[in-house]
Design a protein around this motif. Structure first.
Motif, PDB file in Angstrom:
ATOM      1  N   SER A 121       0.848  -1.193   0.000  1.00  0.00           N
ATOM      2  CA  SER A 121       0.000   0.000   0.000  1.00  0.00           C
ATOM      3  C   SER A 121       0.878   1.236   0.000  1.00  0.00           C
ATOM      4  CB  SER A 121      -0.875   0.029   1.257  1.00  0.00           C
ATOM      5  OG  SER A 121      -0.043   0.197   2.392  1.00  0.00           O
ATOM      6  N   GLY A 122       0.233   2.374  -0.214  1.00  0.00           N
ATOM      7  CA  GLY A 122       0.940   3.637  -0.132  1.00  0.00           C
ATOM      8  C   GLY A 122       1.372   3.940   1.291  1.00  0.00           C
ATOM      9  N   SER A 123       0.542   3.559   2.255  1.00  0.00           N
ATOM     10  CA  SER A 123       0.907   3.795   3.656  1.00  0.00           C
ATOM     11  C   SER A 123       2.178   3.041   4.018  1.00  0.00           C
ATOM     12  CB  SER A 123      -0.214   3.322   4.591  1.00  0.00           C
ATOM     13  OG  SER A 123      -1.411   4.006   4.338  1.00  0.00           O
ATOM     14  N   TYR A 155      -0.421  14.199   3.054  1.00  0.00           N
ATOM     15  CA  TYR A 155      -0.987  12.883   3.375  1.00  0.00           C
ATOM     16  C   TYR A 155      -0.026  11.807   2.913  1.00  0.00           C
ATOM     17  CZ  TYR A 155      -4.205   8.955   3.740  1.00  0.00           C
ATOM     18  OH  TYR A 155      -4.790   7.762   4.091  1.00  0.00           O
ATOM     19  N   HIS A 156       0.377  10.983   3.846  1.00  0.00           N
ATOM     20  CA  HIS A 156       1.292   9.899   3.504  1.00  0.00           C
ATOM     21  C   HIS A 156       0.770   8.581   4.059  1.00  0.00           C
ATOM     22  CE1 HIS A 156       3.908  13.011   2.069  1.00  0.00           C
ATOM     23  NE2 HIS A 156       3.824  13.625   3.225  1.00  0.00           N
ATOM     24  N   GLY A 157      -0.551   8.441   4.033  1.00  0.00           N
ATOM     25  CA  GLY A 157      -1.152   7.210   4.496  1.00  0.00           C
ATOM     26  C   GLY A 157      -1.383   7.219   5.989  1.00  0.00           C
ATOM     27  N   GLU A 229       4.337  15.394  -0.962  1.00  0.00           N
ATOM     28  CA  GLU A 229       3.697  14.967  -2.207  1.00  0.00           C
ATOM     29  C   GLU A 229       3.984  16.076  -3.233  1.00  0.00           C
ATOM     30  OE1 GLU A 229       0.223  15.190   0.489  1.00  0.00           O
ATOM     31  OE2 GLU A 229      -0.703  13.977  -1.089  1.00  0.00           O
ATOM     32  N   SER A 234      -4.896  14.419  -1.247  1.00  0.00           N
ATOM     33  CA  SER A 234      -5.952  14.101  -0.297  1.00  0.00           C
ATOM     34  C   SER A 234      -6.517  15.317   0.416  1.00  0.00           C
ATOM     35  CB  SER A 234      -5.429  13.109   0.743  1.00  0.00           C
ATOM     36  OG  SER A 234      -5.087  11.921   0.098  1.00  0.00           O
ATOM     37  N   ASP A 262       6.343  11.556  -2.287  1.00  0.00           N
ATOM     38  CA  ASP A 262       5.241  10.603  -2.202  1.00  0.00           C
ATOM     39  C   ASP A 262       4.424  10.742  -3.475  1.00  0.00           C
ATOM     40  OD1 ASP A 262       2.818   9.325  -1.795  1.00  0.00           O
ATOM     41  OD2 ASP A 262       2.778   9.762   0.352  1.00  0.00           O
ATOM     42  N   VAL A 264       2.205   8.556  -4.690  1.00  0.00           N
ATOM     43  CA  VAL A 264       1.116   7.577  -4.704  1.00  0.00           C
ATOM     44  C   VAL A 264       0.006   8.024  -5.659  1.00  0.00           C
ATOM     45  CG1 VAL A 264      -0.715   6.557  -3.261  1.00  0.00           C
ATOM     46  CG2 VAL A 264       1.642   6.560  -2.470  1.00  0.00           C
ATOM     47  N   ILE A 265      -0.197   9.311  -5.801  1.00  0.00           N
ATOM     48  CA  ILE A 265      -1.213   9.744  -6.778  1.00  0.00           C
ATOM     49  C   ILE A 265      -0.606  10.379  -8.032  1.00  0.00           C
ATOM     50  CG2 ILE A 265      -3.016  10.043  -5.041  1.00  0.00           C
ATOM     51  CD1 ILE A 265      -2.581  13.120  -5.577  1.00  0.00           C
ATOM     52  N   LYS A 291      -1.237   2.414  -5.785  1.00  0.00           N
ATOM     53  CA  LYS A 291      -2.418   2.686  -6.622  1.00  0.00           C
ATOM     54  C   LYS A 291      -2.228   2.339  -8.107  1.00  0.00           C
ATOM     55  CE  LYS A 291      -4.072   6.157  -3.394  1.00  0.00           C
ATOM     56  NZ  LYS A 291      -5.403   6.214  -2.885  1.00  0.00           N
TER      57      LYS A 291
END
Ligand SMILES: Cc1ncc(COP(=O)(O)O)c(C=O)c1O
Length: 452
Positions: A121-123, A155-157, A229, A234, A262, A264-265, A291
């Protein structure tokens, strides 16, 4: 003692219409269970509810399904993989597909970010990157570097590391003192200076200089890493001001801090490039991603790190070659089915040239986003790549309520959006057609115009 539950055959029977037992995260459970939004299936740009009603997906699920839903090549790859090798550990063993995926990621990542560590996961990727940062400094004899610098509204999970460096009050306040030795940069969002900017704002690069202040406060020798990010998603699509990320890189270089992006998105084509770092032309020391790595089909995340970092770990190991370099990993790190999904997903991105497609569509998307200017309740519109943020004026004393109602009404009208506070965040699959972009923004205009 009562009879154990598993001996009661009724306990094994499905209860299809009982929504009670699932403790849902990031969801008002009671309200949802009274008025559920259940999704039964998906294909390409659409979800379908239990009655078969189509919903256009304006948020790629949760920033996941960049290639659209239920894509045949990915389905076939995971079916084949599950039948061939369902699970194999990656501690002291390996399987070919995960090495292949790591190599593909190293090729896709910029510069000499050449080594991939896998998570689920991203977290987990966020927490893993923080741990690698600490262990890296320690392996080089700089054990004093333990502080982490995050950013407000980051936001980093949801791991303890992620919420500690993250900057979302509600995600932090319930969970005790968190990890020690964390400080935060200010966020870069300013309606006063940057409202209605198309693309990256002009104002705000100087906010990166706050890192100098933080460095002076704690002494640079105590700081291990800075995590941000490139585009904060988020907390409502916060686009980095021009020059901001470059400035962070310069300050990190000056003081020996690792820079973690980060992604993730922002990874996998969201900005028209493999990673946002390429889009912004700033190379971090580590990238975290998840993701879009598997198109959201099978959970998987990764930390991609610079060759020099990997070398520091292997140099530190003793000459016997038997030293474990990193005491970290998950049972499912590099799961074979996730690896197959990742490889098939990258193939779809390549074959269909989806990252280029995102670049080609971005001007049309931008025009559609800013076409909402003047719509009732809208106080800002912002965009980059195939991302949009639509900020609404909050109802007095009721933050988040107006956007939540817009979210529900859009669902009723067949459009799936995502909201955070009073900001609508859009990030459609990269396969979206122009007519579908029109449909999303027409619906939003209609919903917002008729909303109190
Ligand atoms: C930037 C960022 N980092 C980390 C995460 C956490 O990822 P996951 O939910 O897979 O743990 C997310 C999820 O939205 C994210 O947007």
């Amino acid at each position: 003692m009562n009879k154990p539950a598993h001996l009661d055959m009724a306990a094994w029977e499905p209860t299809p219409n009982n929504l009670e037992a699932f403790f849902m995260g990031f969801t008002p459970n009671a309200a949802f269970k009274k008025r559920p939004r259940l999704i039964a299936r998906a294909k390409d740009m659409h979800y379908y509810d239990m009655k078969g009603r189509a919903l256009i997906d304006a948020s790629a699920g949760l920033w996941c399904s960049n290639a659209g839903h239920c894509r045949q090549p990915i389905i076939q790859a995971i079916q084949k993989q599950a039948a061939e090798l369902d699970f194999a550990p990656t501690f002291q063993y390996g399987h070919p597909k995960i090495f292949e995926l790591a190599s593909r990621l190293a090729m896709l990542a910029p510069g000499n970010l050449d080594y991939a560590f896998f998570t689920n996961s991203g977290s987990e990727a966020g927490d893993t990157a923080l741990k690698i940062a600490l262990a890296f400094h320690r392996s080089r004899g700089e054990a004093s570097r333990t502080r982490m610098i995050g950013r407000e509204r980051g936001y980093h999970g949801v791991g303890f590391g992620g919420i500690s460096v993250g900057g979302i009050v509600k995600n932090r306040m319930f969970f005790g003192p968190l990890i020690n030795g964390v400080d935060h940069l200010p966020h870069t969002h300013s309606l006063e200076h940057n409202a209605y900017t198309q693309g990256q704002p002009e104002w705000g690069a100087h906010l990166a200089d706050e890192l100098e202040r933080i460095a002076a406060l704690h002494d640079p020798s105590t700081i291990a890493a800075v995590i941000v990010e490139p585009v904060a998603g988020s907390t409502g699509v916060l686009i980095p001001p021009k020059g901001y990320l470059k400035r962070l890189r310069e300050i990190c270089d000056k003081h020996g801090f690792l820079l973690i992006f980060d992604e993730v998105i922002t990874g996998f084509g969201r900005l028209g490039t493999g990673f946002g770092s390429e889009y912004f032309d700033v190379e971090p020391d580590m990238i975290t991603c998840a993701k879009g790595l598997t198109n959201g089909v099978i959970p998987m995340g990764a930390v991609i790190c610079r060759k020099g970092m990997y070398d520091a770990f292997t140099d530190w190991a003793d000459e016997t070659g038997n030293t474990i370099e990193l005491f970290h990993g998950y049972t499912y790190s590099g799961h074979p089915v996730a690896a197959a999904a990742g490889l098939a997903t990258l193939e779809v991105y390549k074959e269909e040239r989806l990252f280029e497609r995102a670049t080609d569509l971005a001007p049309y998307w931008q025009a559609a986003v800013h076409g909402l200017k003047g719509t009732r309740h809208v106080i800002d519109l912002r965009n980059l790549g195939l991302i949009a943020g639509i900020e609404l004026e909050s109802r007095p004393g009721k933050p988040g309520q107006r956007a939540y109602e817009a979210f529900r009404r859009c669902f009723d009208k067949g459009v799936l959006i995502r909201v955070t506070g009073d900001i609508i965040a859009l990030s459609p699959p990269l396969i979206i057609e122009k007519t579908e972009i029109d449909r999303i923004f027409e619906t939003l205009h209609d919903v917002l115009t008729n909303l109190d």
